[in-house]
Design a protein around this motif. Structure first.
Motif, PDB file in Angstrom:
ATOM      1  N   UNK A 152       0.819  -1.221   0.000  1.00 14.30           N
ATOM      2  CA  UNK A 152       0.000   0.000   0.000  1.00 14.30           C
ATOM      3  C   UNK A 152       0.852   1.270   0.000  1.00 14.30           C
ATOM      4  N   UNK A 153       2.163   1.108  -0.013  1.00 10.15           N
ATOM      5  CA  UNK A 153       3.040   2.275  -0.005  1.00 10.15           C
ATOM      6  C   UNK A 153       2.914   3.030  -1.329  1.00 10.15           C
ATOM      7  N   UNK A 154       2.923   4.359  -1.290  1.00 13.70           N
ATOM      8  CA  UNK A 154       2.671   5.140  -2.507  1.00 13.70           C
ATOM      9  C   UNK A 154       3.865   5.261  -3.440  1.00 13.70           C
ATOM     10  N   UNK A 155       5.043   4.770  -3.039  1.00 21.60           N
ATOM     11  CA  UNK A 155       6.242   4.895  -3.880  1.00 21.60           C
ATOM     12  C   UNK A 155       7.271   3.871  -3.414  1.00 21.60           C
ATOM     13  N   UNK A 156       8.453   3.927  -3.983  1.00 18.78           N
ATOM     14  CA  UNK A 156       9.504   2.975  -3.667  1.00 18.78           C
ATOM     15  C   UNK A 156       9.929   3.076  -2.201  1.00 18.78           C
ATOM     16  N   UNK A 157      10.044   1.924  -1.560  1.00 17.52           N
ATOM     17  CA  UNK A 157      10.545   1.855  -0.185  1.00 17.52           C
ATOM     18  C   UNK A 157      11.738   0.910  -0.177  1.00 17.52           C
ATOM     19  N   UNK A 158      12.873   1.417   0.289  1.00 18.42           N
ATOM     20  CA  UNK A 158      14.063   0.580   0.421  1.00 18.42           C
ATOM     21  C   UNK A 158      14.294   0.297   1.899  1.00 18.42           C
ATOM     22  N   UNK A 159      14.700  -0.920   2.183  1.00 11.80           N
ATOM     23  CA  UNK A 159      14.966  -1.333   3.559  1.00 11.80           C
ATOM     24  C   UNK A 159      16.466  -1.521   3.731  1.00 11.80           C
ATOM     25  N   UNK A 182      19.148  -2.735   6.432  1.00 11.60           N
ATOM     26  CA  UNK A 182      19.339  -3.376   7.736  1.00 11.60           C
ATOM     27  C   UNK A 182      20.622  -2.950   8.452  1.00 11.60           C
ATOM     28  N   UNK A 183      21.056  -1.718   8.181  1.00 16.39           N
ATOM     29  CA  UNK A 183      22.237  -1.198   8.846  1.00 16.39           C
ATOM     30  C   UNK A 183      23.533  -1.509   8.140  1.00 16.39           C
ATOM     31  N   UNK A 184      23.444  -2.055   6.924  1.00 14.69           N
ATOM     32  CA  UNK A 184      24.644  -2.427   6.175  1.00 14.69           C
ATOM     33  C   UNK A 184      25.058  -1.350   5.186  1.00 14.69           C
ATOM     34  N   UNK A 185      24.178  -0.374   4.960  1.00 15.47           N
ATOM     35  CA  UNK A 185      24.456   0.613   3.923  1.00 15.47           C
ATOM     36  C   UNK A 185      24.172   0.093   2.531  1.00 15.47           C
ATOM     37  N   UNK A 186      23.607  -1.118   2.451  1.00  9.97           N
ATOM     38  CA  UNK A 186      23.257  -1.729   1.166  1.00  9.97           C
ATOM     39  C   UNK A 186      21.768  -2.091   1.189  1.00  9.97           C
ATOM     40  N   UNK A 187      20.909  -1.091   1.025  1.00  4.52           N
ATOM     41  CA  UNK A 187      19.465  -1.350   1.115  1.00  4.52           C
ATOM     42  C   UNK A 187      18.971  -2.196  -0.043  1.00  4.52           C
ATOM     43  N   UNK A 188      17.895  -2.916   0.204  1.00  6.51           N
ATOM     44  CA  UNK A 188      17.228  -3.666  -0.853  1.00  6.51           C
ATOM     45  C   UNK A 188      15.817  -3.118  -0.997  1.00  6.51           C
ATOM     46  N   UNK A 189      15.239  -3.298  -2.172  1.00  9.91           N
ATOM     47  CA  UNK A 189      13.916  -2.738  -2.455  1.00  9.91           C
ATOM     48  C   UNK A 189      12.858  -3.576  -1.737  1.00  9.91           C
ATOM     49  N   UNK A 190      12.138  -2.923  -0.831  1.00  7.78           N
ATOM     50  CA  UNK A 190      11.033  -3.603  -0.167  1.00  7.78           C
ATOM     51  C   UNK A 190       9.749  -3.462  -0.948  1.00  7.78           C
ATOM     52  N   UNK A 191       9.635  -2.376  -1.722  1.00 13.23           N
ATOM     53  CA  UNK A 191       8.430  -2.130  -2.512  1.00 13.23           C
ATOM     54  C   UNK A 191       8.784  -1.147  -3.616  1.00 13.23           C
ATOM     55  N   UNK A 192       8.174  -1.319  -4.775  1.00 12.61           N
ATOM     56  CA  UNK A 192       8.397  -0.374  -5.858  1.00 12.61           C
ATOM     57  C   UNK A 192       9.467  -0.842  -6.810  1.00 12.61           C
ATOM     58  N   UNK A 193      10.359   0.077  -7.185  1.00 15.43           N
ATOM     59  CA  UNK A 193      11.362  -0.227  -8.202  1.00 15.43           C
ATOM     60  C   UNK A 193      12.716   0.315  -7.768  1.00 15.43           C
ATOM     61  N   UNK A 194      13.694   0.139  -8.642  1.00 13.88           N
ATOM     62  CA  UNK A 194      15.039   0.642  -8.377  1.00 13.88           C
ATOM     63  C   UNK A 194      15.213   2.093  -8.815  1.00 13.88           C
TER      64      UNK A 194
END
Length: 213
Positions: free
Chosen positions: A146-153, A155-167
């Motif tokens: 339900x997020x309106x745009x890209x959300x990156x997660x 985990x404290x590594x400085x290397x986020x992964x896409x949780x929702x949306x696109x790159x």
């Protein structure tokens, strides 16, 4: 045989429930610990009764079944929860428990822990962190749909992964340990210790969006 993280969370939750008793508070609005335990037993033993969790017109039926389970004597209810799903339950299929119950039991364990006055953050645990991070990589798009745009997660590594949306550029990055990201993705934003990085407008919109199943 070593327990998986979902099983460890189950046993730790049962230990906590035994300590705080059936009428202790939880983070789940309207539920005390007896209600939460009944919900978890319902989910694993009465698939028909659990449909109302996802299908709103059936919510009344689900509540009736859950209330009936909640009336079980507390020691018996805890035994049913501690012993895990029956063999004929979908959750009793080998391998399903570890995948389908990890988020459920971790989050509900924290729902009880963080509702108590004496709660403290857990020590870091690499095995738990890795398990939750893998889960979020698989379930993030569902939890954040339900997020309106890209959300990156991140985990404290400085290397986020896409949780929702696109790159694509833009959106919001949510930073926190896998423990805290899991709670945030499951809608526990009031207690999740995360940082949201993005424009003020995007962060506000993301805070207002529903998350979870």
């Amino acid at each position: 045989m070593a327990m998986n993280i979902a099983q460890i969370e189950r046993q730790a939750l049962c230990d906590l429930l035994q300590r705080v008793g059936p009428e202790a508070p939880t983070l789940n609005e309207g539920w005390v610990t007896r209600d939460l335990a009944a919900h978890l037993v319902l989910r694993e033993t009465r698939p028909d009764g659990a449909l109302g969790v996802l299908i709103k017109p059936l919510a009344g039926y689900t509540k009736k079944v859950q209330d009936r389970i909640a009336s079980t004597p507390w020691p018996e209810l805890l035994d049913r929860l501690r012993n895990g799903p029956p063999r004929l339950s979908p959750f009793g299929i080998p391998g399903v428990d570890a995948r389908a119950n990890l988020g459920e039991f971790y989050v509900h364990h924290e729902d009880v822990r963080r509702a108590q006055d004496d709660w403290e953050p857990r020590p870091a645990d690499g095995e738990r962190y890795r398990a939750l991070e893998r889960m979020l990589m698989k379930m993030g798009r569902l939890l954040l749909r339900r997020s309106p745009f890209t959300v990156r997660l991140d985990p404290g590594t400085g290397q986020p992964f896409v949780g929702h949306g696109s790159d694509k550029p833009g959106g919001v990055t949510v930073v926190g340990s896998p423990d805290e990201l899991t709670l945030w993705c499951f809608g526990r934003e009031d207690v999740a210790q995360v940082e949201l990085i993005g424009s003020e407008t995007d962060v506000a919109a993301l805070r207002a969006a529903e998350r979870g199943l």
